[in-house]
Motif scaffolding. Sequence first.
Motif, PDB file in Angstrom:
ATOM      1  N   GLY A  38       6.245  47.052  42.720  1.00  0.00           N
ATOM      2  CA  GLY A  38       7.140  48.197  42.618  1.00  0.00           C
ATOM      3  C   GLY A  38       8.030  48.406  43.812  1.00  0.00           C
ATOM      4  N   GLU A  39       8.078  47.458  44.739  1.00  0.00           N
ATOM      5  CA  GLU A  39       8.933  47.567  45.923  1.00  0.00           C
ATOM      6  C   GLU A  39      10.299  46.949  45.601  1.00  0.00           C
ATOM      7  OE1 GLU A  39       8.759  48.608  49.360  1.00  0.00           O
ATOM      8  OE2 GLU A  39       7.342  49.957  48.387  1.00  0.00           O
ATOM      9  N   LEU A  40      11.093  47.655  44.792  1.00  0.00           N
ATOM     10  CA  LEU A  40      12.360  47.085  44.336  1.00  0.00           C
ATOM     11  C   LEU A  40      13.357  46.920  45.473  1.00  0.00           C
ATOM     12  CD1 LEU A  40      13.036  48.713  40.852  1.00  0.00           C
ATOM     13  CD2 LEU A  40      12.162  46.447  41.390  1.00  0.00           C
ATOM     14  N   ASP A  41      13.352  47.843  46.429  1.00  0.00           N
ATOM     15  CA  ASP A  41      14.282  47.713  47.555  1.00  0.00           C
ATOM     16  C   ASP A  41      14.001  46.436  48.350  1.00  0.00           C
ATOM     17  OD1 ASP A  41      15.494  50.057  46.842  1.00  0.00           O
ATOM     18  OD2 ASP A  41      14.301  51.300  48.200  1.00  0.00           O
ATOM     19  N   SER A  42      12.722  46.194  48.663  1.00  0.00           N
ATOM     20  CA  SER A  42      12.359  44.977  49.379  1.00  0.00           C
ATOM     21  C   SER A  42      12.651  43.740  48.544  1.00  0.00           C
ATOM     22  CB  SER A  42      10.877  45.015  49.763  1.00  0.00           C
ATOM     23  OG  SER A  42      10.596  46.114  50.599  1.00  0.00           O
ATOM     24  N   ALA A  43      12.373  43.853  47.237  1.00  0.00           N
ATOM     25  CA  ALA A  43      12.631  42.715  46.361  1.00  0.00           C
ATOM     26  C   ALA A  43      14.118  42.380  46.321  1.00  0.00           C
ATOM     27  CB  ALA A  43      12.112  43.019  44.958  1.00  0.00           C
ATOM     28  N   LEU A  44      14.961  43.410  46.219  1.00  0.00           N
ATOM     29  CA  LEU A  44      16.410  43.160  46.171  1.00  0.00           C
ATOM     30  C   LEU A  44      16.913  42.573  47.482  1.00  0.00           C
ATOM     31  CD1 LEU A  44      17.802  46.238  44.233  1.00  0.00           C
ATOM     32  CD2 LEU A  44      18.047  43.839  43.594  1.00  0.00           C
ATOM     33  N   ARG A  45      16.407  43.079  48.618  1.00  0.00           N
ATOM     34  CA  ARG A  45      16.835  42.527  49.904  1.00  0.00           C
ATOM     35  C   ARG A  45      16.446  41.050  50.014  1.00  0.00           C
ATOM     36  NH1 ARG A  45      15.153  47.593  51.995  1.00  0.00           N
ATOM     37  NH2 ARG A  45      13.151  46.683  52.617  1.00  0.00           N
ATOM     38  N   PHE A  46      15.231  40.743  49.637  1.00  0.00           N
ATOM     39  CA  PHE A  46      14.778  39.354  49.689  1.00  0.00           C
ATOM     40  C   PHE A  46      15.574  38.483  48.717  1.00  0.00           C
ATOM     41  CE2 PHE A  46      11.989  35.831  48.538  1.00  0.00           C
ATOM     42  CZ  PHE A  46      11.577  35.375  49.790  1.00  0.00           C
ATOM     43  N   PHE A  47      15.852  39.054  47.529  1.00  0.00           N
ATOM     44  CA  PHE A  47      16.598  38.314  46.500  1.00  0.00           C
ATOM     45  C   PHE A  47      18.004  37.960  46.990  1.00  0.00           C
ATOM     46  CE2 PHE A  47      19.474  38.438  42.796  1.00  0.00           C
ATOM     47  CZ  PHE A  47      18.924  37.435  42.030  1.00  0.00           C
ATOM     48  N   GLU A  48      18.668  38.919  47.620  1.00  0.00           N
ATOM     49  CA  GLU A  48      20.031  38.669  48.082  1.00  0.00           C
ATOM     50  C   GLU A  48      20.077  37.655  49.222  1.00  0.00           C
ATOM     51  OE1 GLU A  48      22.549  39.609  46.536  1.00  0.00           O
ATOM     52  OE2 GLU A  48      21.735  41.169  45.226  1.00  0.00           O
ATOM     53  N   LYS A  49      18.991  37.519  50.013  1.00  0.00           N
ATOM     54  CA  LYS A  49      18.982  36.600  51.145  1.00  0.00           C
ATOM     55  C   LYS A  49      18.504  35.197  50.762  1.00  0.00           C
ATOM     56  CE  LYS A  49      18.190  40.193  54.639  1.00  0.00           C
ATOM     57  NZ  LYS A  49      17.251  40.718  55.661  1.00  0.00           N
ATOM     58  N   MET A  50      18.077  35.017  49.514  1.00  0.00           N
ATOM     59  CA  MET A  50      17.581  33.705  49.099  1.00  0.00           C
ATOM     60  C   MET A  50      18.724  32.685  49.098  1.00  0.00           C
ATOM     61  SD  MET A  50      14.928  34.725  46.008  1.00  0.00           S
ATOM     62  CE  MET A  50      14.530  33.014  45.643  1.00  0.00           C
TER      63      MET A  50
END
Length: 955
Positions: free
Chosen positions: A233-245
Motif C-alpha cells: 500500500g505504499e503507492l508513493d514509494s512505489a511510484l518513485r521507484f517506478f519512475e527511477k527504473m
Amino acid sequence: MENPFLGCHPTDPIPDPFLNQPKLFRFLRPPRKTTITPFLAQKSKQKQPLPTAAASLKLREHGGHLQQAITALEQGSPIRSRVYISLLQSCIDADSIEDGRRLHASLCAVQDCNPFVETKLVSMYAKCGSLEDARRVFAGMRERNLFTWSAMIGGYAREQRWGEVVDLFFGMMHEGVLPDTFLLPRILQACSNTGNLETGRLLHSLAVRIGLLDSSKEAHVSNSVLAMYAKCGELDSALRFFEKMDRRDRVSWNSIISGHCQCGGHEAALRLFARMRAEGIEPGVVTWNILISCYNQSSNPDLAMELMKQMESSGITPDVFTWTSMISGLAQNDRMNEALDLFQEMLLTGVEPNGMTVASAISACASLQALDNGKELHSYAIRIGCSHSILVGNSLIDMYAKCGRLEDAQRIFDEMAEKDVFTWNSMIGGYTRAGYCGKAYDLFSRMESSGVRRNVVTWNAMISGYIQNGDEDQAMELFHMMEIEGIRRNTATWNTLIAGSSQNGDPDQALRIFRQMRAFSVRPNSVTILSILPACTNLLSVLKVKEIHSCILHNDLQRDISIANALIDTYSKSGDIEYARVVFNGLSGRDLISWNSMIAGLVLHGRCHDARDLFNQMKQEGIRPNKAIFASVINACGLDGLVNEGKKVFSNMTEEYQLSPGLEHYTGMVNLLGRSGRLREASDLIDNMPIEPDAALWNALLTAARIYGNIRIANLAATHLFKLEPRNPETLRLLSHAQALYGKSNDASKVPRAKKEGSINESHGCCWMEVKPKVITFSTGSQVTMNSESKLAEINSRIMDTNEVIPDFDGTILEIEEDSEDIVGTHSEKLAVAFGLVNLPTFRAIRIVKSESIGFLQGQEHMNINKVSIAPSTLTLISFLEEPPPQVPPPFLPLPRCYQEHGVSSMWGRKAVRHQRLEKLLELPLEGSKAPKAPASGSRAFESSYRTRDDDRMS
C-alpha cells in the motif's frame, strides 16, 4: 563480501532460526555450544576401504534402480557423495519421501560427506512436503551456506508460510550469508504477502548496497521491490521507484497498475494503463485481468465488461480467469441472471471453467433459488472433477439449502472429506433460515469438537436464526456468550439484533441496542442505519430521527443514496417535512425512490400543491414515474379537490406510461370522487374495476357516503365490508351512526342490524400524547381531569361559537355538532388538546397521535376538534386515522395516512370550515401567554386546504 549490517563471522555460534522470539532479542542471547546430533541413530563409523571401480559402477547401475540402490546402501555398501546426491534427486523426482528417509538413514555410508550432501537432504525433505524433517536436518548442520538457506526458504515459500520465510532471512543475515538475485525476490514476496513494509525497506536497502539493482539484467529484482511497495500500500514509494527504473517491462507495469487497483485508485490505474500502451508496451492478458478484476470488485461490472470487449478487440483472448472474474463480479453485484448467461457464453466459446467459475455460477443459482440450474451445474462439477473441492462443495450446500433441499445439502456436507469454517457456516445458515434452530444448534455444538473454530459469522447465523423465529431470549444469550468465548462482535452482529427487534415490533429495544452499540464504539454502517430508521417512523420520534441523522453525518454515511432516501421517508413520517426537504435538496443524484419518498411525504403533510409541482419537475428532468408516485399524485389531487386533474393523471398512467392501476390507485380515485360528492360516479368506478376491491376501497366509499348522507351507498359499502372483515366492529359503528343521523334506507335490511351504541366497542377513539418520559393515552368518553376541565369548557365554547353546516348528498342542510358527543362522550382529541394546554410548556408544540380503523375522518366528531386550531407557534394538532387502537397503546405507532401541521388537519375541512372563520379561532391563548398572531388568510397553509374550483362541484 562483508555483511553490511552485522559483523558476524562463520565461527560464530549457530542460532536456531525457528525460535519464536522477537527479532531484536534473537541476536542478543548469550552464545551457546552447538552439539550436532544425527537425525536418525547411525551406525558407528568404521574405517572402510574405498570401493573398487567395479563396485562404484555397480552402484551407478543401482542409481537407475532406486530401490535396489537403497537396499545395497542399507546392507552397508559405501557410496560417494555425488552418487548419493543423485539418489536424493531421484527421490525428489519420484516425490517419494519414504525412500528419502531410507537414504537419510544410510547417510553414514557416504564416504566423502560434505555440506552439499546435507543441503540436498534439506532440499529433498522440503520439496517432498516434510518441512519438519527438513528443519531438523537444517538445524543440525555444522555449516550452512547460501544454497542451504535457499533450499530451506524455498520450501517454506512453496508452502506459503511467509512469516517463517522472513524469520529465516533474519537468521541467514545473522550468520553473514547474503541473499542473491534468486533468493531476494522470494523474501521480498514474503514481505509483500505479510505486509511487512519495514523488512521490505531493509531488503531494498540491501539490494542497493550489494549492487543487485544496478544491472538491467537483474530486472526481476527491481520488479520484486516495486511489487513489495505496491502490495504493502505504499503507492508513493512505489511510484518513485517506478519512475527511477532504468528498464520497465510488462511485469513492472502490471505491478504498479495492480497496486493502484488494490488501493482504490481506479482512475489512476486506467491512466497508467493508457500510458503503458503509449510507451509501446502492449498489455497482456494479465494486465487486462488486473483491471477487469479491479472494477468487478469495486461494484462496477459494466466498465469491467467494456474492458473485456476492448481486450478481445485488441487481439487478446480472455482466459478462464477473465471469465471467472466477470461471472463472480456480476454475481456479487446481484446480477445473477447475467452471471449465468455469461457462464453459458463461456462454455460456448470453448473455455473450460475451473472450480472458482463453477462455484460462482452455483452461488448465482443459490441467490435466484434456481434449483434446476443448480443441479445442472452440480452434474457439470462432477464431470470435470471439481465437485469434491471445498469451494464448490460450500456453494452446493448453500444452493441446496436456499432452495429448500436441506436433505441434499446435508448429504453433500456429510460426504465432504475436508470441511472448513465456511462449510459449517453454510449448513448452519441453511437450517436457521428454514427455521430448524435445533438442528442448527446441534451442528453449532459439534463444530468446535470437529477441530474447526467457530467464527463471528457462525455466531451471527445462530443469533439471526433465533431472532427470525421469535426466540429473542436465546438470541440475546448467544450474544452475551460471544464475549465469554472470546469472539469479538462485529457490526453485523449488532445489525442482526437491531433489525430483528424492529421487525418483531419492538422499536424501543432496537433503539436501546443501537445506543449500546455506539457506547461500545462499534462503527455503524449503512445496514445499521437502514435497520434502525424504520423504528422511528412515527410522530413521537422526531428527536430520535435527528439523533440518528447526527450519527450518519459523524460516520460520513450521508452520501449513500439509500440512507438519504430512508431519511427523507422517516423525517416525513415523523412529522418534520422541512428536514425531509433539506435532505432531498442536498442530494447530488436522485433516484426514483428519492422522488417517490419526497412526493409521498408532501402529500402526507397536506402540501399537495408542492407535491404536484415536484411531480412535474421530476417529469421535466426525464424521470419516469412508477406506480407508487402516481398513487401519491392522485391522493394529492383528492386532497385539493382537483377532480379533473386527478382523472387526467389516472388516464395518463395507463395511456402514456402503460402502467396498469392497482388497488391503491382505485382507492385514491374513489376518495377523489367521494370527497367531491360524486358518489354515484365512485360507485360506478368500483363496479367497472378489472380487479376485486379490498376493504380499504370500500372504507373510502362508506366514509364518503356517510359524510354526504347517502345511506343506500353506505349500506352497499358496509355489506361488502362485512363480507371482507366480519369481525370488525368499526364498520357497524359507522353504519349505526350514519343511520342515526340520516335515517334508514330501504337497503338497511340487507346489512346486519345496527346494535345500540352502548354495545359497540367504545375504544374507537383513542389518542396518544408524549409527555416525557411517558406516553399518555386519551380515550373517547374518558373522565376529564380537574386541571383540564376549565380548558375543555373553553374549547367547547369556541367551537359552539363557530358551529358550521355542511350540505349532504341531497342538498339538505345538516347540523353538525352535538349528537355524536352525546352518544360517545367527549372526544379523545379534545381531551388531549385540553391536557396539553394545561400541562405542556407554552413554547412546546403539542403533538397528538390518533388511531382509527376506517379510512379518512369519520364524520361529525372530527369536524369540530379540527376547528380548534391554535396558532402554529403554540399548537400543532396532528390527527390521523390508520390503525385500530391497540390494547396497550405503544409509544410508537404506524405511520399516518394523512395529517397536516399548523392549522386544520381535517381532510374534509375544505368543505366544512372556511379560513375566514378559522382566523377567529386562532385567538385562543395558551395559559400565561399572549394570544399569538394568526397567519395571513391567504397563506398556503390554509389556501391549499380550502381551494374550490368550478369543475369540482358536487354532483
